[in-house]
Motif scaffolding. Structure first.
Motif, PDB file in Angstrom:
ATOM      1  N   VAL A 253       0.848  -1.199   0.000  1.00  0.00           N
ATOM      2  CA  VAL A 253       0.000   0.000   0.000  1.00  0.00           C
ATOM      3  C   VAL A 253       0.883   1.248   0.000  1.00  0.00           C
ATOM      4  N   TYR A 254       1.925   1.230   0.800  1.00  0.00           N
ATOM      5  CA  TYR A 254       2.857   2.356   0.862  1.00  0.00           C
ATOM      6  C   TYR A 254       3.554   2.577  -0.486  1.00  0.00           C
ATOM      7  N   LEU A 255       3.963   1.488  -1.132  1.00  0.00           N
ATOM      8  CA  LEU A 255       4.684   1.602  -2.397  1.00  0.00           C
ATOM      9  C   LEU A 255       3.791   2.083  -3.535  1.00  0.00           C
ATOM     10  N   LEU A 256       2.551   1.628  -3.564  1.00  0.00           N
ATOM     11  CA  LEU A 256       1.691   1.850  -4.725  1.00  0.00           C
ATOM     12  C   LEU A 256       0.698   2.999  -4.561  1.00  0.00           C
ATOM     13  N   HIS A 257       0.474   3.467  -3.342  1.00  0.00           N
ATOM     14  CA  HIS A 257      -0.590   4.465  -3.152  1.00  0.00           C
ATOM     15  C   HIS A 257      -0.353   5.792  -3.879  1.00  0.00           C
ATOM     16  N   PRO A 258       0.913   6.245  -4.114  1.00  0.00           N
ATOM     17  CA  PRO A 258       1.070   7.520  -4.844  1.00  0.00           C
ATOM     18  C   PRO A 258       0.414   7.516  -6.222  1.00  0.00           C
ATOM     19  N   LEU A 259       0.392   6.358  -6.872  1.00  0.00           N
ATOM     20  CA  LEU A 259      -0.262   6.259  -8.177  1.00  0.00           C
ATOM     21  C   LEU A 259      -1.747   6.603  -8.058  1.00  0.00           C
ATOM     22  N   PHE A 260      -2.386   6.129  -7.008  1.00  0.00           N
ATOM     23  CA  PHE A 260      -3.829   6.326  -6.840  1.00  0.00           C
ATOM     24  C   PHE A 260      -4.159   7.718  -6.292  1.00  0.00           C
ATOM     25  N   THR A 261      -3.279   8.288  -5.475  1.00  0.00           N
ATOM     26  CA  THR A 261      -3.518   9.668  -5.040  1.00  0.00           C
ATOM     27  C   THR A 261      -3.386  10.618  -6.227  1.00  0.00           C
ATOM     28  N   LEU A 268     -11.602  12.217  -9.185  1.00  0.00           N
ATOM     29  CA  LEU A 268     -12.481  12.793  -8.159  1.00  0.00           C
ATOM     30  C   LEU A 268     -12.442  14.321  -8.170  1.00  0.00           C
ATOM     31  N   ARG A 269     -12.214  14.882  -9.330  1.00  0.00           N
ATOM     32  CA  ARG A 269     -12.088  16.336  -9.452  1.00  0.00           C
ATOM     33  C   ARG A 269     -13.331  17.081  -8.960  1.00  0.00           C
ATOM     34  N   GLY A 270     -14.492  16.459  -9.125  1.00  0.00           N
ATOM     35  CA  GLY A 270     -15.734  17.098  -8.716  1.00  0.00           C
ATOM     36  C   GLY A 270     -15.774  17.413  -7.234  1.00  0.00           C
ATOM     37  N   PHE A 271     -15.207  16.534  -6.403  1.00  0.00           N
ATOM     38  CA  PHE A 271     -15.162  16.777  -4.964  1.00  0.00           C
ATOM     39  C   PHE A 271     -14.388  18.061  -4.669  1.00  0.00           C
ATOM     40  N   ILE A 272     -13.234  18.203  -5.323  1.00  0.00           N
ATOM     41  CA  ILE A 272     -12.367  19.359  -5.062  1.00  0.00           C
ATOM     42  C   ILE A 272     -13.030  20.649  -5.545  1.00  0.00           C
ATOM     43  N   ASP A 273     -13.595  20.591  -6.749  1.00  0.00           N
ATOM     44  CA  ASP A 273     -14.212  21.786  -7.329  1.00  0.00           C
ATOM     45  C   ASP A 273     -15.362  22.301  -6.473  1.00  0.00           C
ATOM     46  N   ASN A 274     -16.044  21.388  -5.790  1.00  0.00           N
ATOM     47  CA  ASN A 274     -17.182  21.773  -4.952  1.00  0.00           C
ATOM     48  C   ASN A 274     -16.797  22.006  -3.492  1.00  0.00           C
ATOM     49  N   GLY A 275     -15.513  21.906  -3.203  1.00  0.00           N
ATOM     50  CA  GLY A 275     -15.031  22.205  -1.858  1.00  0.00           C
ATOM     51  C   GLY A 275     -15.203  21.090  -0.849  1.00  0.00           C
ATOM     52  N   TYR A 276     -15.480  19.872  -1.324  1.00  0.00           N
ATOM     53  CA  TYR A 276     -15.670  18.745  -0.393  1.00  0.00           C
ATOM     54  C   TYR A 276     -14.323  18.057  -0.129  1.00  0.00           C
ATOM     55  N   LEU A 282     -11.278  11.214   2.390  1.00  0.00           N
ATOM     56  CA  LEU A 282     -11.727   9.898   2.871  1.00  0.00           C
ATOM     57  C   LEU A 282     -11.917   8.927   1.706  1.00  0.00           C
ATOM     58  N   THR A 283     -12.431   9.436   0.584  1.00  0.00           N
ATOM     59  CA  THR A 283     -12.612   8.595  -0.607  1.00  0.00           C
ATOM     60  C   THR A 283     -11.261   8.146  -1.159  1.00  0.00           C
ATOM     61  N   VAL A 284     -10.289   9.051  -1.120  1.00  0.00           N
ATOM     62  CA  VAL A 284      -8.943   8.713  -1.604  1.00  0.00           C
ATOM     63  C   VAL A 284      -8.323   7.611  -0.747  1.00  0.00           C
ATOM     64  N   ILE A 285      -8.538   7.667   0.558  1.00  0.00           N
ATOM     65  CA  ILE A 285      -7.996   6.621   1.443  1.00  0.00           C
ATOM     66  C   ILE A 285      -8.529   5.251   1.031  1.00  0.00           C
ATOM     67  N   VAL A 286      -9.839   5.162   0.808  1.00  0.00           N
ATOM     68  CA  VAL A 286     -10.456   3.900   0.389  1.00  0.00           C
ATOM     69  C   VAL A 286      -9.955   3.486  -0.999  1.00  0.00           C
ATOM     70  N   PHE A 287      -9.952   4.445  -1.927  1.00  0.00           N
ATOM     71  CA  PHE A 287      -9.542   4.181  -3.308  1.00  0.00           C
ATOM     72  C   PHE A 287      -8.076   3.749  -3.384  1.00  0.00           C
ATOM     73  N   ALA A 288      -7.187   4.472  -2.677  1.00  0.00           N
ATOM     74  CA  ALA A 288      -5.756   4.160  -2.732  1.00  0.00           C
ATOM     75  C   ALA A 288      -5.441   2.836  -2.043  1.00  0.00           C
ATOM     76  N   THR A 289      -6.121   2.556  -0.930  1.00  0.00           N
ATOM     77  CA  THR A 289      -5.871   1.291  -0.218  1.00  0.00           C
ATOM     78  C   THR A 289      -6.340   0.103  -1.039  1.00  0.00           C
ATOM     79  N   SER A 290      -7.594   0.136  -1.473  1.00  0.00           N
ATOM     80  CA  SER A 290      -8.136  -0.990  -2.252  1.00  0.00           C
ATOM     81  C   SER A 290      -7.423  -1.105  -3.590  1.00  0.00           C
ATOM     82  N   GLY A 291      -7.129   0.035  -4.234  1.00  0.00           N
ATOM     83  CA  GLY A 291      -6.438   0.007  -5.519  1.00  0.00           C
ATOM     84  C   GLY A 291      -5.040  -0.584  -5.401  1.00  0.00           C
TER      85      GLY A 291
END
Length: 317
Positions: A253-261, A268-276, A282-291
């Protein structure tokens, strides 16, 4: 009471979630004080656990295999990150792509998140070699010789920061004193409010704690473990098994997570554009871990892991 290995893995699972969180650029930009407060205890705590778990009883061949595998992992992922930082808008990326620049980053000043492998390799090698060469004078002297050499390196070269060997060898010393993890950390509910107040203090004061072992990071590190051990007793067995598995696979997870972040910034650009930002993080944590776990599984199934590192990426259930 859950087993000691499960307790340690659940702590490692929580720490890798926080590592992913502090590598989310929108989170860092929106909450820099929170990032500093988290970074202050996550790094020392991970190093403490790494030192505690390191098996100095390896044979020369076993240690050579282990350190070679770590060196290959570090070289592959750090080089890839350096090259990507030249083409992509990575903070502190290189402005020139040449062999001297790559070698400088690889050997002296790691770029990006893979500095941890660099530190782990130096501390583990120094400890193991000092141990093997000091067997006649006793294990206690070997530990202090190792610590002295690492601290000396931190003052005389850019290889290590002072905090890193102190945190790593605090775990080593704890293990060699015969102190078991679960005998120190029994789990206490009171650690949760104490840890929360301590974290708020760090956030409000906005100090650069991450460069040193302060009372702040020690108190918060202890409270984190105590809180998680207490929570572990309350979690259902199925939840504990999932967290235990993730904690046992923090390396991939440590080695591969930068790719997913990195991918998350686009997907997930929509989250950022809307200020969420919190929802995004939290979504990135799930996405990067599972990915990361799925990519590691794919690398194992296709044989890429064994081709590169002479072992599978994932530990099995």
């Amino acid at each position: 009471m859950k087993s000691e290995s499960m307790a340690i893995n659940i702590v490692r699972c929580f720490l890798i979630f926080l590592v992913i969180l502090i590598h989310c650029t929108p989170f860092k930009d929106s909450y820099p004080n929170v990032q500093n407060g988290i970074l202050a205890f996550v790094v020392p705590l991970f190093l403490f656990i790494t030192g505690y778990l390191f098996n100095v009883g390896k044979t020369w061949k076993e240690f050579a295999d282990y350190i070679t595998r770590m060196l290959i992992m570090y070289a592959v992922f750090e080089t890839a990150y350096i090259i990507l930082s030249y083409f992509l808008p990575v903070r502190d990326g290189v402005s020139e792509l040449s062999l001297p620049v790559i070698l400088e980053k690889l050997v002296l000043k790691p770029l990006g998140p893979y500095w941890y492998l660099h530190t782990m390799i130096i501390c583990s090698s120094t400890y193991y070699l000092s141990h093997r060469l000091s067997l006649k004078v006793g294990i206690d002297r070997a530990i202090w010789v190792s610590l002295f050499l690492c601290v000396l390196m931190s003052y005389c070269s850019p290889l290590l920061g002072l905090m890193s060997p102190l945190a790593y060898f605090s775990g080593v010393i704890t293990r060699n004193c015969g102190i078991r993890f679960c005998s120190i950390f029994k789990g206490a509910f009171v650690a949760i409010p104490i840890g929360f107040v301590t974290l708020l203090y760090g956030i409000v004061c906005n100090h650069e704690y991450a460069s040193q072992l302060t009372y702040y990071c020690i108190i918060l590190g202890v409270c984190t473990i105590e809180s998680l051990v207490w929570c572990t007793k309350k979690f259902p067995s199925k939840v504990c098994r999932v967290l235990d598995y993730i904690g046992g696979n923090t390396l991939p997870v440590y080695l591969l997570h930068p790719l997913f972040t990195l991918l998350s910034k686009h997907i997930l650009r929509g989250f950022i554009d809307n200020g969420y930002v919190i929802s995004y993080s939290l979504t990135v944590i799930v996405f990067a871990t599972s990915g990361s776990l799925m990519l590691g599984y794919a690398m194992d199934k296709t044989g890429i892991s064994r081709l590169l590192f002479n072992r599978n990426m994932l530990r099995r259930l």
